[in-house]
Every structure is written in structure tokens, then in C-alpha cells.
Design an enzyme around this catalytic site. Sequence first.
Site, PDB file in Angstrom:
ATOM      1  CD  GLU A 275      -1.581   2.213   1.653  1.00 17.79           C
ATOM      2  OE1 GLU A 275      -1.457   2.804   0.689  1.00 17.79           O
ATOM      3  OE2 GLU A 275      -1.244   3.007   2.969  1.00 17.79           O
TER       4      GLU A 275
ATOM      5  CD  GLU B  87       3.298   7.577   0.259  1.00 17.56           C
ATOM      6  OE1 GLU B  87       3.506   6.330   0.073  1.00 17.56           O
ATOM      7  OE2 GLU B  87       2.180   8.016   0.508  1.00 17.56           O
TER       8      GLU B  87
END
Length: 703
Positions: free
Chosen positions: A158, A167
Amino acid sequence: MSSGSTQRVFQLKLDPLTGNSEWVVIEDEEQVSESSRKPLLATTSYLDMLNDSTRNSAFRQAIDRTVTKPCHVLDIGAGTGLLSMMASRAMGSGDSTTRCGNEGMVTACESYLPMVKLMRKVLRLNGMDGKIKVINKRSDELQVGVDIPSRADILVSEILDSELLGEGLIPTLQHAHDKLLVESPQTVPYRATTYGQLVESTFLRQLHDLQNNEEEICDGIHLVPSGLDGILQVKPQQHAMHCDAIKDEMKLLSEPFKIFEFDFWKRPDSRRETDVRIKATIDGRVNAVVSWWILQLDCEGNIFYSTAPGWISSTINAGARHWCDHWKQCVWFIPGKGVSISKDEEVHLHAVHTDTNISYNLKTRAPRAEVMQYGFNTVDSQLILSPERIAIYGDSEWRNYMLKAISNAVQERVNPLCIVADDSIFLTLLVAHLSRTSHVISMFPGLRDKGARYLQAVADANGFSMDRVEVLEKRKPYLTLDDTHQKKVDLLIGEPFYYGHDGMLPWQNLRFWKERTILAPVLSEDVLIMPCKGILKACAMSLPDLWKSRCHLSKIEGLDHSVVNTTLGACGELPAPEEGPCLAFYIWQCGEIKELSETFTLMEFDFSKPMAPCYGKAQVGFTKPGICHGFALWIDWVMDSENCIVLSTGLDKRYWKQGVKLLAHPVAVAIHESRNEGDYVSTAVEASFDPSSGELCIKHDFV
């Protein structure tokens, strides 16, 4: 990082009152105190993410469906180890050793050492420290045969932000598929799809369209002069925002549309482009593209998680929308005044994704001027500011207040020497514009030479010569009369605003007071200081969504996380005298909110005197019944000694973040007339300010 038994990492720590940074060493020893670790993690989004029960349940269900037999599971960006423990439990690992081959194993990869130490505590608390192999490395540093014995059969991960890609999802998946995973692996999540919708919104336009906003303001200041359209703008990117908070200020101009699909189970491309044809559902002007994503967590397509705004129907939203702060919607601004469209008109949205972001270009069949795309001004004088800062500089009320305050100040001085102590390009231009005989020294502690090049580019349009304006070339610990041309300073001003510090707490802008103290030797006896003081204001608040996102953790999907509460600064269940930290939020974006008291003053900061410790106390009665979750705090900047010009950063000012002090436990409050047994009708609030650290301590006592 050292190669010995003791691991060290260095973390950059910022002193908000000086702007100086220092490297803090983080040791890998269990004896490291919680208090030394807490500042590193308490303001992160880990706690908010772990409190997202919808997310946690979706991942648990998908992992249970996917990890059905012993295998090798790799968890990238493992955090507290939640997904790793879910995988280990689903696999049914029963002994206390890390196993591989046909017996199965779980590898947890986490690069951030403070989180690795916290993960080990969580694993030990749940009796899984021997079942999961923890590796303190970036995933692209892992090597099969060195760090892990074999390629992994299943990836659980995640590493998503509000935009999805920010990210490093794509490069992480690319390396994992190339080096760490078997061919055709199983993954949780399985797929992500991004969606968008065209909207009209005056509020969103104000966050980027400074040039057109300035045209409606007649103060003679031109931050974006004609012909220099791109000299001051927001970064052309998607900006994360809680769009439900402004749904009543948006006109939806299209149905939701699908943009990109990303499959986690195969190697992604670094770049793709797509053209989306969109039919307008109503007449309007497109000011922004609001976007979100939906995760399909299992391969069968039964388990979903969505970041869609609340107005999206359940058929697309994949479940009820809940407030959380770690994932928001994103807004892409259409430049200028936007694109005019008519009902049933078809427009084309050209979307491009790279390794880390998604960008858009909106096209219509209208004349060429309506083909909107960001023109990148590559001149050295360009400045990039936050959307909120752009909106402040385009706010007529704010500019009028500043104009009045500075006009009054320069009228009282002949050939004044003015120091702009912060990064305010607006105040620099304003003084130079209003006083033809002034000399302005801008300290620009964050902007530095960027600010100097910008001023040079806009000087002519604002009616001054750069021989009257200078920017300090380098940061100095203090100034002498040599720096001020043997003249004492007549006017010391600031907004206050410090470039790059948009996420700071309101009182951390008291750096202005620190600068004033350091500059004392070069200030004249009758120096005018603006603002002349700051007033710390507060209001008791009901903040159920925010409090829930920061509350203490116990078991998450049956896995005990109580050991992380102190380190992550959770509300409630902290050992005395520990308290949760003050955090910076836009209150208007904090989900359900309600003011329970009048605004009250806690303390004042007198900038006519050197910086010193401050203390204040107030007894506050509640004006509305409800559940009190904490206090919102902000600073009102008083510009003149008559207290006539006050610039508030309070609850109704959406371009500034407020500070939030959440209670350890919510408290039921009432007004005297409707008091029930057990209700509180007032509270005593105390505040103390420590100038050595810039910390503000808040205490309360409900009665």
C-alpha cells in the site's frame, strides 16, 4: 547507515523559529526514549491510515482471499507490519521460525528505520516476530539470494497517495516485477482505476488565477504584470483537497469519466497517454478537473476501496464515502479563467502519466485561445507558490488591509529604510511602490536569489528601480550597520510568510518575532514594526471525523496495535503525562465540524519587545451543546498600534491552516440552560509559549 550491529539514520530537523536545520541521529536501540522518537512520527499520516477501518477491512478480506496456501509473500512499504501480519495469519504459519519453500514465508520491507523499530514492537506484541522477516531497506535495494531466498509469489503493498502515483508506485512495481516477483504473481491490490469530473468553481479559480484576480484590484501592485503571465503561479500538478467541503460551491459540468487503469499484477509502463471524450451535461466554465481513484483489491472484483467524493453515486463509488485525511481527492486547475462549454458539447481531455504524476490538457473546438494548457515559463525569474498563497495575494480584502497599514507607515517617514523580514514579495513591492524615497532590504530567508530575480523582472511594471531594493545575498546570523548602509531601520515588516513552510503551525510564524529580536541592534528607537503584535485565538470545537482519525489504536482486524499509540501521538489511552501533539489543519476541510464556544483570546505576543516566554489563561463558556473534541487555535496579526488593522487567520479564513489540539477523550458539553448531569458548561484553557523551542503548550480543565 552503519554496517555494525547498531543502525543509525540521520533525520533533518527544522527549527521553525530560526529556519535552521540540524541532522538528528536516530539509534536502533530499544533504549531510545519514546519522547525522542515521538516528534519523528507523531505528525505523519500513519495514525490516520491505521484508523481507516474501511481500508483495513478491504485489505484483510482481499489478503484472506489471495493468500490461501503456504507461499512467499512480499510486503513493500510495510509500515507497522499490518499487511504482513494479515498475510502470515491467512497463510496459517504456525511455528516461531521464518520459513520458506513450500512451507511459506512473509518478508516485510520497510526503508524508514523509526517505523521498522515500531514494526518490530508490533510483531512481538502479536507473537509474530519470528514469523515475518523484517528488512530495513528500500525495495529496489533487495536482492534475491542475498536478502530473500527466492522470488515472491504474492505482493501485498500500500504505497499510494491521493494522486495514486506520488509515492513511487510505478518504479516500485517495475523493479518488483523485474527482480523480486515470480512470473504472473498474485497481488493485493489487483488494480487501480483513476476517474475525473469537470467542475466550475470560483473558489478553485482563486487558488491559481492570480493574474485575473489582480485585474479586479486597483492598488497599483502587479504581482503578475501583463506579458509575464507565468512569472508567479502554482505548480502544474494535481493538488490534494477534501472536495466534499466545497461541494456547494461547485457546479458539476460532466458525468464522471474513466482516465487510467493500473494493473498491479503486471509490469506497468513509465508513461502513457490517453484522450478522453467528455460530453458537457450543463452550460458552464471548466475551472478544474476533480479526480479520484478506486482500488480493486481482489482479482475476482468483489472488494473495492474508493477515494471518490461523497456526491458520486454508489455504483461508481464502490461503497459509502468516509472522511480520512491520508487520501483525499485531487484538483487539477485549468489555467486562467478556464474553458467555456455548452450543454452536450464534446470536449477532449488529454491525460498523461509519468512515473510519479498525472497531468491534463483540456481542449475544445473553440478558438485557439480556449485550448488551455500550462505554458511553462522557463525564465529564471519564475516563482512557484502554493495555491493558498496565490489566493491570499489575489484577495482584495487582504491587500486593502496591507495597503492601508503600509501607507500609514511610510507617510510618517522621510527617506525610510525598510526591512522585509520574511519572504513577502507583496510587501516588498508595496513599500517600493508607495514610497519613491524608500530603501528596501528584503531578507527573503527562503526565496533568496529566486526572490531577487523575480523583483528585477517586475520592477518596471510596479514603478520602482532596483537601486532602491536589495535582497540579502546570504543568510547571516545578525545584521550590522554595514549591512544597512550605516542607517538605522525605520520600518520592519512581514506578513508573516516563510517560503516552503506551508504546513507549519500558526505560532511557528512567530519566527518574525525572533527575527525582530535578532535585528534589534540595527533598529531605530522609533522603529515601526508591522505586525506590532500577534494575538493567539482559540475556539472549542466538535471535530468527530478528525478525532476519530487520530484516536488511540487497540486491535486492527484482530491484530493488536496498542504499542504504537505513544509514538504516533494518538488521542486517548496515552500514559500520563503524555498528550497528543498540536497539528496543523485547514479546519474547513476536517469533515464534520461545529463551533461550541465563542472565539476567545489566550495570549498576546508584543513585537515591540524582544522575544520572551508568554503565558495566558481564559475561562470559556460553551455557547452550543455537543461533544467537544478539542480546540482550534490561530493567530490574528495586529498591524497597527491602534488595533484598527487586524489580519485574522481564523476559522473563516480558508487560505490559512489552524492549529488543532485534540482532547485525550471527547467531552459532552452544554450551555447552562440545557445542562444535564455530567455535562460540562465551561473550561479553563491555559497556554504557554517557549521561545527557545517555539513550542506552544496547551492545557485545559473542564468544569
